[in-house]
Design an enzyme around this catalytic site. Structure first.
Site, PDB file in Angstrom:
ATOM      1  N   THR A 100      12.666 -12.813 -14.665  1.00 31.41           N
ATOM      2  CA  THR A 100      11.508 -13.711 -14.613  1.00 31.41           C
ATOM      3  C   THR A 100      11.751 -14.947 -15.479  1.00 31.41           C
ATOM      4  O   THR A 100      11.501 -16.071 -15.061  1.00 31.41           O
ATOM      5  CB  THR A 100      10.240 -12.962 -15.105  1.00 31.41           C
ATOM      6  OG1 THR A 100      10.137 -11.765 -14.357  1.00 31.41           O
ATOM      7  CG2 THR A 100       8.988 -13.788 -14.929  1.00 31.41           C
TER       8      THR A 100
ATOM      9  N   HIS B 252      18.972  -4.122  -4.548  1.00 20.74           N
ATOM     10  CA  HIS B 252      18.304  -4.772  -3.418  1.00 20.74           C
ATOM     11  C   HIS B 252      18.467  -3.961  -2.138  1.00 20.74           C
ATOM     12  O   HIS B 252      19.568  -3.503  -1.838  1.00 20.74           O
ATOM     13  CB  HIS B 252      18.901  -6.154  -3.158  1.00 20.74           C
ATOM     14  CG  HIS B 252      18.560  -7.170  -4.204  1.00 20.74           C
ATOM     15  ND1 HIS B 252      18.736  -8.521  -4.018  1.00 20.74           N
ATOM     16  CD2 HIS B 252      18.036  -7.049  -5.442  1.00 20.74           C
ATOM     17  CE1 HIS B 252      18.342  -9.176  -5.102  1.00 20.74           C
ATOM     18  NE2 HIS B 252      17.925  -8.296  -5.994  1.00 20.74           N
TER      19      HIS B 252
ATOM     20  N   VAL C 181       0.841  -1.207   0.000  1.00 23.55           N
ATOM     21  CA  VAL C 181       0.000   0.000   0.000  1.00 23.55           C
ATOM     22  C   VAL C 181       0.872   1.252   0.000  1.00 23.55           C
ATOM     23  O   VAL C 181       0.639   2.193  -0.765  1.00 23.55           O
ATOM     24  CB  VAL C 181      -0.943   0.000   1.241  1.00 23.55           C
ATOM     25  CG1 VAL C 181      -1.614   1.352   1.427  1.00 23.55           C
ATOM     26  CG2 VAL C 181      -1.975  -1.113   1.120  1.00 23.55           C
ATOM     27  N   LYS C 182       1.920   1.246   0.824  1.00 21.04           N
ATOM     28  CA  LYS C 182       2.756   2.452   0.940  1.00 21.04           C
ATOM     29  C   LYS C 182       3.531   2.721  -0.348  1.00 21.04           C
ATOM     30  O   LYS C 182       3.642   3.859  -0.790  1.00 21.04           O
ATOM     31  CB  LYS C 182       3.723   2.300   2.110  1.00 21.04           C
ATOM     32  CG  LYS C 182       3.003   2.369   3.445  1.00 21.04           C
ATOM     33  CD  LYS C 182       3.963   2.293   4.592  1.00 21.04           C
ATOM     34  CE  LYS C 182       3.189   2.501   5.900  1.00 21.04           C
ATOM     35  NZ  LYS C 182       4.079   2.728   7.040  1.00 21.04           N
ATOM     36  N   LEU C 183       4.092   1.662  -0.936  1.00 23.28           N
ATOM     37  CA  LEU C 183       4.888   1.868  -2.156  1.00 23.28           C
ATOM     38  C   LEU C 183       3.993   2.258  -3.333  1.00 23.28           C
ATOM     39  O   LEU C 183       4.357   3.095  -4.155  1.00 23.28           O
ATOM     40  CB  LEU C 183       5.708   0.606  -2.471  1.00 23.28           C
ATOM     41  CG  LEU C 183       6.731   0.214  -1.391  1.00 23.28           C
ATOM     42  CD1 LEU C 183       7.378  -1.125  -1.705  1.00 23.28           C
ATOM     43  CD2 LEU C 183       7.814   1.289  -1.237  1.00 23.28           C
TER      44      LEU C 183
ATOM     45  N   GLU D  11      12.727  -7.639   2.154  1.00 22.98           N
ATOM     46  CA  GLU D  11      13.635  -7.358   1.037  1.00 22.98           C
ATOM     47  C   GLU D  11      12.863  -6.619  -0.053  1.00 22.98           C
ATOM     48  O   GLU D  11      11.783  -7.064  -0.451  1.00 22.98           O
ATOM     49  CB  GLU D  11      14.195  -8.671   0.475  1.00 22.98           C
ATOM     50  CG  GLU D  11      15.207  -8.424  -0.646  1.00 22.98           C
ATOM     51  CD  GLU D  11      15.654  -9.717  -1.331  1.00 22.98           C
ATOM     52  OE1 GLU D  11      16.789 -10.132  -1.094  1.00 22.98           O
ATOM     53  OE2 GLU D  11      14.856 -10.300  -2.084  1.00 22.98           O
TER      54      GLU D  11
HETATM   55  P1  0O2 Z   1      12.971 -16.125  -4.723  1.00 31.88           P
HETATM   56  O1  0O2 Z   1      11.873 -15.828  -3.776  1.00 31.88           O
HETATM   57  O2  0O2 Z   1      12.792 -17.434  -5.437  1.00 31.88           O
HETATM   58  O3  0O2 Z   1      13.248 -14.994  -5.646  1.00 31.88           O
HETATM   59  P2  0O2 Z   1      19.768 -14.031   0.480  1.00 31.88           P
HETATM   60  O4  0O2 Z   1      19.423 -15.068  -0.564  1.00 31.88           O
HETATM   61  O5  0O2 Z   1      18.874 -12.808   0.365  1.00 31.88           O
HETATM   62  O6  0O2 Z   1      19.822 -14.527   1.866  1.00 31.88           O
HETATM   63  P3  0O2 Z   1      21.879 -13.284  -1.135  1.00 31.88           P
HETATM   64  O7  0O2 Z   1      21.974 -14.467  -2.039  1.00 31.88           O
HETATM   65  O8  0O2 Z   1      23.151 -12.568  -0.882  1.00 31.88           O
HETATM   66  O9  0O2 Z   1      21.245 -13.640   0.239  1.00 31.88           O
HETATM   67  O10 0O2 Z   1      20.772 -12.332  -1.618  1.00 31.88           O
HETATM   68  P4  0O2 Z   1      20.657 -11.578  -2.959  1.00 31.88           P
HETATM   69  O11 0O2 Z   1      21.489 -12.227  -3.986  1.00 31.88           O
HETATM   70  O12 0O2 Z   1      20.830 -10.132  -2.645  1.00 31.88           O
HETATM   71  O13 0O2 Z   1      19.132 -11.800  -3.296  1.00 31.88           O
HETATM   72  C1  0O2 Z   1      18.600 -13.039  -3.565  1.00 31.88           C
HETATM   73  C2  0O2 Z   1      17.388 -12.835  -4.440  1.00 31.88           C
HETATM   74  O14 0O2 Z   1      17.728 -12.017  -5.556  1.00 31.88           O
HETATM   75  C3  0O2 Z   1      16.887 -14.137  -5.023  1.00 31.88           C
HETATM   76  O15 0O2 Z   1      15.926 -14.668  -4.178  1.00 31.88           O
HETATM   77  C4  0O2 Z   1      16.266 -13.692  -6.335  1.00 31.88           C
HETATM   78  O16 0O2 Z   1      14.968 -13.161  -6.128  1.00 31.88           O
HETATM   79  C5  0O2 Z   1      17.180 -12.563  -6.754  1.00 31.88           C
HETATM   80  N1  0O2 Z   1      18.302 -13.051  -7.540  1.00 31.88           N
HETATM   81  C6  0O2 Z   1      19.598 -13.055  -7.194  1.00 31.88           C
HETATM   82  N2  0O2 Z   1      20.360 -13.553  -8.181  1.00 31.88           N
HETATM   83  C7  0O2 Z   1      19.534 -13.885  -9.183  1.00 31.88           C
HETATM   84  C8  0O2 Z   1      19.740 -14.457 -10.500  1.00 31.88           C
HETATM   85  O17 0O2 Z   1      20.853 -14.758 -10.926  1.00 31.88           O
HETATM   86  N3  0O2 Z   1      18.620 -14.649 -11.245  1.00 31.88           N
HETATM   87  C9  0O2 Z   1      17.375 -14.325 -10.810  1.00 31.88           C
HETATM   88  N4  0O2 Z   1      16.347 -14.559 -11.625  1.00 31.88           N
HETATM   89  N5  0O2 Z   1      17.160 -13.803  -9.565  1.00 31.88           N
HETATM   90  C10 0O2 Z   1      18.221 -13.577  -8.779  1.00 31.88           C
HETATM   91  P5  0O2 Z   1      15.764 -16.227  -4.021  1.00 31.88           P
HETATM   92  O18 0O2 Z   1      16.416 -16.665  -2.748  1.00 31.88           O
HETATM   93  O19 0O2 Z   1      16.168 -16.921  -5.263  1.00 31.88           O
HETATM   94  O20 0O2 Z   1      14.224 -16.357  -3.762  1.00 31.88           O
END
Ligand code: 0O2
Ligand code: 0O2
Length: 222
Positions: free
Chosen positions: A152, A120, A21-23, A139
């Protein structure tokens, strides 16, 4: 002890709803004041339980430490038209009093090896629960439409290959990520042209106030 997931996830559900809602409210305020709207659309989700369990196993996060150590149980995504809009939105969020940024990762300046680009933020957001205030980590991923398109598609391919892409597919994805970024850069160049034209036009009419911009036809009638 068996975890009550509904109870555990309730404040995360609340965080996602409130932040959506806020964003979306930011978007509305820009629209209502006739300014360039830096947010195209906002989505949000609470991480499904099976994904929480899989990630906690992979990252060796004990279930009692999920609140502190899994920062994306509440996840918001802000899509923008232009790369500059992303940095504008980040600045807006830095100035807010209702959330505190605790982690910033710029995967646009520092793209990931896969080709992934996005900005992020991890924020601390206070939700009001029966027992009082609870601080929740959320996040926020901020990206252009083009970065979102790439992420995606790559995400769904990841499901198919379980992250273990054939070399040729990874290479193609990296090339596609560069093409997506080139599209962003081209759009930014066009944007400068458009804004210059608008500025010239409004100066020509004896006003430098872009917020009062009207289309040529409207101006001629008035
Ligand atoms: P979901 O819900 O399937 O998207 P963290 O995983 O946050 O504890 P990390 O790995 O340092 O730690 O976090 P990062 O890399 O800042 O953020 C992770 C999320 O960024 C992922 O979530 C993805 O949503 C996105 N992301 C990071 N790298 C990629 C990539 O190479 N391709 C795509 N499509 N998305 C990416 P999750 O964990 O995959 O969950
Ligand atoms: P607008 O700005 O008037 O279009 P909810 O959980 O029920 O609050 P919702 O809307 O059911 O949220 O679903 P979701 O997935 O969170 O989508 C949020 C907004 O993003 C919706 O707009 C969707 O139409 C929009 N959206 C999702 N995917 C895309 C996309 O690929 N392109 C564009 N342009 N928009 C997308 P709203 O809420 O109707 O608001």
């Amino acid at each position: 002890m068996e975890r009550n997931w509904d109870l555990f996830l309730a404040p995360y559900e609340q965080t996602v709803s409130e932040l959506k809602v806020k964003l979306r409210g930011i978007r509305k305020q820009f629209r209502e004041t006739n300014q360039h709207v830096p947010i195209e659309f906002v989505t949000g989700r609470v991480k499904p339980i099976d994904s929480i369990l899989a990630k906690s196993k992979l990252r060796k996060i004990p279930l009692e430490r999920l609140d502190e150590e899994m920062s994306d149980i509440a996840g918001l995504r802000i899509m923008c038209q232009f790369v500059d809009d992303i940095y504008h939105v980040v600045q807006l969020l830095r100035n807010r009093k209702d959330m505190k940024i605790v982690i910033e990762r710029d995967y646009i300046e520092n793209k990931k090896a896969s080709g992934y680009r996005s900005y992020h933020l991890v924020v601390e957001y206070p939700v009001q629960v029966l027992e009082g205030e609870k601080m929740i980590l959320a996040e926020i991923q901020i990206r252009t439409l083009s970065m979102n398109f790439w992420a995606t598609i790559e995400h769904s391919l990841n499901y198919k290959y379980q992250g273990d892409f054939p070399v040729e597919i990874s290479e193609r994805l990296r090339r596609a990520a560069e093409a997506a970024y080139q599209l962003d850069e081209e759009m930014s160049n066009i944007r400068v042209e458009i804004q210059e034209a608008q500025r010239l036009f409004s100066h020509g009419k004896g006003t430098s106030d872009d917020t009062n911009y009207q289309s040529p036809s409207e101006n001629e009638v008035n």
